[in-house]
Design an enzyme around this catalytic site. Structure first.
Site, PDB file in Angstrom:
ATOM      1  N   LYS A 247      -7.237  -0.472  -6.213  1.00  0.00           N
ATOM      2  CA  LYS A 247      -7.345  -1.868  -6.618  1.00  0.00           C
ATOM      3  C   LYS A 247      -7.547  -1.986  -8.133  1.00  0.00           C
ATOM      4  CE  LYS A 247      -9.121  -3.775  -2.265  1.00  0.00           C
ATOM      5  NZ  LYS A 247     -10.335  -4.179  -1.514  1.00  0.00           N
TER       6      LYS A 247
ATOM      7  N   SER B 119     -11.948  -8.235   2.447  1.00  0.00           N
ATOM      8  CA  SER B 119     -12.385  -7.955   1.076  1.00  0.00           C
ATOM      9  C   SER B 119     -12.097  -9.091   0.104  1.00  0.00           C
ATOM     10  CB  SER B 119     -11.730  -6.670   0.571  1.00  0.00           C
ATOM     11  OG  SER B 119     -10.387  -6.888   0.260  1.00  0.00           O
TER      12      SER B 119
HETATM   13 CA   LIG Z   1      -8.300  -7.808   1.565  1.00  0.00          CA
END
Ligand SMILES: [Ca+2]
Ligand SMILES: [Ca+2]
Ligand SMILES: [Ca+2]
Ligand SMILES: [Ca+2]
Ligand SMILES: [Ca+2]
Ligand SMILES: [Ca+2]
Ligand SMILES: [Ca+2]
Ligand SMILES: [Ca+2]
Ligand SMILES: [Ca+2]
Ligand SMILES: [Ca+2]
Ligand SMILES: [Ca+2]
Ligand SMILES: [Ca+2]
Lengths: 219, 219, 219, 219, 219, 219
Positions: free
Chosen positions: C138, C95
C-alpha cells in the site's frame, strides 16, 4: 442439563415435542411481548414451515382474541418475538403449531403455563388440531424430561395402540381436536372471554347489512 | 496486538469468547445507541445464528428494561448498532448471547463494563443462560488475553473437571444461570430498577381485567 | 491517468489504499450529502465487508458527532451516498474504515481533505483503528501516486521494519490508534466541537436518573 | 432500423455508446419524471454496475442541482425512471454514467438533448469523468449511426492515436473531464443556475458555525 | 378452448401475441384498478423482462396521462394489477409492451378494448414502438384465434415480404411507430385529452424559470 | 382422518382439489380477516404460482366487491391470511383460484360455505374460470371424501366423456365459466350487492368526464 422442564410455572414458556432421525426431543418455545407496532419475529434457526406455523398461530389468535380475553388493541401496540432455543440447532415442521398458540395466549394474558405439560399438533387458522408424525418417539422424550401431561392430536389416537404400556401408565395423554382444549389444559387458569365494542365505521353502506365480525366467527 | 483487552472500563464494549477449529479466541463486541426509530443493526460478518442472537438479546432487554433502569421510550427514539470486529472474519454461533445483552445494557444505562471480564453463554428470551461448547479452549484464550473473570453457563460446570488446575487458579470462574447475574458481575455498578407509569389505553374492555405488563413478567 | 491524486483539496474526497494480488493500489473514496431522510447508500461494486465498514463508520460518526461539530439534526434531514470508483472493479475488506469516517466528516462539516494524504485502517464503533494487511504494498502505491503522508494503524508499526528505507524517507508515516488523530491530520482544519441541548423527553421516570447521552460516551 | 438516432431533439433521450465482444453499439437511454416521492427506478436488463451508475448520477445531480437550475423540491415530489431499450438485451458497465446525468438534467429542466451527439464516460459523485474501454469501437458505431459529436473522457485522449484518420475527420471529438462540459455540449441550451433559500433549521447549535451547504460544495 | 378471443369488447382485457419455440400463441393480458396507494403488481409467472415491460408501460402512461384523459390523482389513489393467464405458464420478453399500455389506458379511462384486435411491440418511456421477433408465427396464431386486426412495429414492416399472401389478405395489418396509434385502433373510442392545473409549489426559486411539466414533454 | 370434510358449514373454509403424481387429493383452504392495513399473507408451503393465484383472487374481489355486498373500506382496515394445511406439504398450481375467491368472499361477508361442495378452476382478474388438469383424479378424490357437488371449469366439460359413469351418477357436476356462479353454489346464501357513494375527489379536471369506477367494470 438443558432439556429439563422449568422449576416453576412461567408466562410464555411452553414445552413442545420434536421428532428427528435420532429420536424425539423436548423443544422449549418462548415468546415475549414488547411495546411496538404489531410485528412478529421468530428466531431459533427455524425452517420455512415452522415460521409459517408461527404466522398461522398468530393469525388464529388475532381472529379469536376476545374468546381468550385479549383486547384487539393489544396487538397493534406491541411487537412479538417467538424464539426456540437452542439457537444453533435447525428446527422445522408444523407440529409446534399448538405450542405457538399457547405461548402467545400466555404472554398476552399474563397467565402462566403449567410446567409439567408438553404438546404437539399442527394448527389451522380456525384452531383445529391436525395430526403429526413420530408420536411414540415424542412421548418417550416427554417421559424422560419429567413431563406429566401431553396434548396430542385426536386424529393420532390410532397411534396409541403401538405404544408400550409403560408410557400409557406414566403419562396423562390428552387427545385434542381444537386448540381451545389445549389452552384449557396448559394454562394454570382459564382465560375469560371479554366483549368489545368496535368504533363503528362511518362509511355509507346501503343494501346488505354488514355483519361479519372477527369475534363471531364459528369454529 | 489486537486481542488485548482495553486499558480502561468502557461503555458498550464487552469481551466475548469464540471457539473455532484453531482454538479459543477473544471476541470484542461493541455497540452504540444513536438517535433513531428503534432499528437494530448488526455487522462484523455475522452468521444467521449470531444475528438471531442479537435479536433475542434485544427482545429480552426490551421486555425487562425497567429492572435495568431503562425507560421504554429510550428504545423507540434510538437506533442500535452491534458490531463485532475484526470485520473480515466470519463469526457465528449463539454463545455470544449474554455478551450481547451486556453491551446493550451498558450502552443504554451509560454504565461501563469491567475491562477484565469475559463471558460466554447462549441467551433465551427470559434471560436464562444456556450451555455452550469449547469452554476449555475459550478459558485458555481468556487467560492469554489477561482476563481475570469469566462468566460461563452453570450447565457447563461439569466441564470444569477436565480443566488444568492452572486455569482454575488463575481465573475467577463464575457459573451463571441467568443474565441478571452476568450484569451484576460485568458492569462497574449495578443498574437500579425504575418504575414506569404507562399511559392507559383508552379502549373499552369489559369482562376480564387486562393485567399483563411487560415489566411484571416472571422470569 | 486515473490514480493520480486530485489537484486541489476537496470536500468529501479521500484517498484510501487497497491491497490486491497484483500489489497495492490507490482507492479514491467520495461521498455526498443531499436532502433526505437519513438513508445511507454505498456503491462501487463493494463487497459485504466494505459495505459493513461504511455502516460502522456512519454509526461511529452519529454517536460522536458533537465532537466533530456536527449537529445531530443534520443526519435525519439528509441522505448520504458513499461511492468508490472505478465502478466496474470489485472492492472489499475493512481497511477503508478510517477513510469512510474521514469522507463523511468532511462532507458534513464542509472542511476539505488534504489532497496529499492517504490512509488505511479498520474502524470500530468507538473509533479505534484496527490493524490491516499489505502495508508495504500500500505504501509503495501511495508513493507512486505522489502521496506525502500516510495514516496507518499503530498496531501495524511492527511492519515498518521490513520496509525499504527509501519509502521511510519519502513518506511521512503517521501511526494512529484512534480515528480522531486521522481527522486531525487529514482535514485542512480541525472541526470544532459543539454543544447541543436535546429536547427533554417528557416521560415519567422514577428511580434511577436517566444519564446516558450520545455525546458523552467515553471512547 | 433501430439504432438510428432520433429525428428531432428530444427531452430526456440521450445516445450512449456500448462496447461488446461483437463491437461498438449505439445505446439509447431515456428517462421520465412523474409525480411521486423521490424514488428512482432503472430498467432494461441492467447489471449491478450500470444500476449503481444510475444511482451515482442521481446523487451527483441532487448534490449540485442549483448549478443546473433545478429546484431541490423537484426531487422529493417526483419519481424518476431511467430505461435502456432494447429490454431483452443485458447491459452493464459504468461507461454510461455521463449519459445518465445528461438524461436526468434534460428531463428535470425540460431542455432537449441534441440528437446528433453521443457520449461515453464513467461519472463520480463530484462529476469527474473517468476513462472507459473500447473507445475506437464505440466511435465507429457512432459514425455508422450518423452521430456528429462524441464526448469522451479526457483521460482517453491517448487512445486517439490509434484511430483511423477517417474517424477523426468525420466526428467532432470532444474530450471532457467534468460532466459540466458534457451538459454544455449536449443540451440545446445551457441550464441557468438558480439560487435557493433553505428554510433555516430551528435547532440549537452552539460553538462552530454550521456551514456545509449542498450547493456550495467545490467540485 | 382457452385462446379464443372474448365475446364482447371489455375494459382492461387485451390480446397480445407470444412467440415460443413451438410457434406463435395468443396471450390474454388483463388489469384491474382498485383503491390503493399507487402500487403496481404483475403476476402470471412473468420473467424479469416482462415485469420491466409493465414498469415501463406504467411510467410512460404516468408521464403522458393527460393526453389520454387520465387525471394524475387517479394514480396515487389506486393500486394496479396486471395479470397474464394462464398462471402456470412462464412468460417473458418485451414484446407485450404496447399491450401493457393499452390495458392500463383502458382500465383507467373505462373505455373497452376492441375484442378482435391483437398487438405486439416493445414500448419505450416515450411511447415509441420497437421491433419484435417472430412476427410471422404471431400473425398465424392471431389468424387461428379469429383476430381481425394486428398492430405491429413499423420497423418490422420488412418482415411482411416473407408472409404468405393468405395472411396478408385475412388480417388487417397496422404498422405503428408510437403507442398513440395503437390506442387509436384498439379502444372502441378515442380518449379525450384533459387539462390539469397543478397546485403551484410554494418554494422560493430565483433565476431560471422552472418550466418542465409532465404533461408538456415532447415525444 | 384428515381429508374428511367438515361436520358443519363454516365461514372461510373451502374444499379445493389438487392433482399430484399419486392421484387426486382434497385440499382444505381457509382464511381469516383480522384488524389491519390491507395486507394479504398466504402460507402452507405454497409455490409461486399458487401465491400469485391468491393475489389474483384478491385483486378480482377488490375490484368487484360491491356486487358481493362487501364495503371497499373493509379491505383497508383489515389484514387477510390464506392458509392451506397441511403445512409441511408443498402445493402449487393455479387451479385453486376459484377456491381462493370463495374463501375470501365468505370471510368478508360472514356467509358460511357449504361443507359438501368442492371446486377447481383457475381465476382471471375478471372472474373468468380457466380450465385445469387432472379433472378425473380430482373428482375421484372428491367422491372418496364424501363431497356431493363439484364446480369445475366449463372449458373442461370435454373431459367428462372419459369419466366412469359411477362418478357422473354420484356427484353433482357443475360446469362454471365465471366465479359468480361458483359463489352462487358454494355459499349457503347469496351475497346481496350494495351501493357505495365514494367521496368525490376534489381535483380540477377539465375536458373528458372521468367515468371509470371500480364497481361498474363489465365482466
Ligand atoms: Ca480495503
Ligand atoms: Ca437438546
Ligand atoms: Ca415440529
Ligand atoms: Ca484476532
Ligand atoms: Ca459464539
Ligand atoms: Ca485503477
Ligand atoms: Ca441493437
Ligand atoms: Ca457501458
Ligand atoms: Ca394456451
Ligand atoms: Ca413477449
Ligand atoms: Ca392429506
Ligand atoms: Ca392446484
Amino acid at each position: 442439563h438443558y432439556g429439563e422442564t422449568e422449576l416453576e410455572d412461567m408466562v410464555g414458556i411452553v414445552t413442545g415435542l420434536a421428532w428427528t432421525e435420532v429420536g424425539g426431543e423436548i423443544l422449549t418455545i418462548e415468546s415475549v411481548m414488547v411495546p411496538g407496532k404489531g410485528n412478529v419475529k421468530s428466531t431459533g434457526k427455524l425452517g420455512d414451515v415452522m415460521q409459517e406455523s408461527v404466522s398461522a398461530a398468530f393469525s388464529y389468535l388475532k381472529s379469536r382474541c376476545l374468546s381468550y380475553g385479549i383486547a384487539p388493541t393489544l396487538f397493534e401496540k406491541h411487537d412479538f418475538h417467538v424464539h426456540v432455543p437452542e439457537g444453533a440447532t435447525p428446527k422445522d415442521g408444523p407440529s409446534a403449531g399448538i405450542a405457538m398458540v399457547t405461548t402467545l395466549v400466555s404472554v398476552m394474558t399474563g397467565i402462566p403455563i403449567r410446567r409439567d405439560i408438553a404438546m404437539t399438533g399442527e394448527i389451522t387458522l380456525r384452531g383445529r388440531v391436525l395430526p403429526i408424525g413420530g408420536l411414540k418417539e415424542k412421548l418417550l422424550a416427554a417421559l424422560r424430561a419429567g413431563i406429566k401431561t401431553v396434548c396430542f392430536p385426536k386424529e393420532n389416537e390410532k397411534d396409541l395402540k403401538e405404544l408400550p404400556s409403560t408410557i400409557k401408565k406414566s403419562l396423562n395423554l390428552v387427545p385434542v381436536s381444537h386448540v381451545d382444549e389445549v389452552i384449557g389444559y396448559a394454562l394454570v387458569r382459564k382465560p375469560q372471554p371479554i366483549e368489545w365494542e368496535e368504533t363503528p365505521v362511518g362509511d355509507t353502506v346501503s343494501g346488505q347489512k354488514q355483519s361479519p365480525s372477527e369475534s363471531s366467527l364459528p369454529h
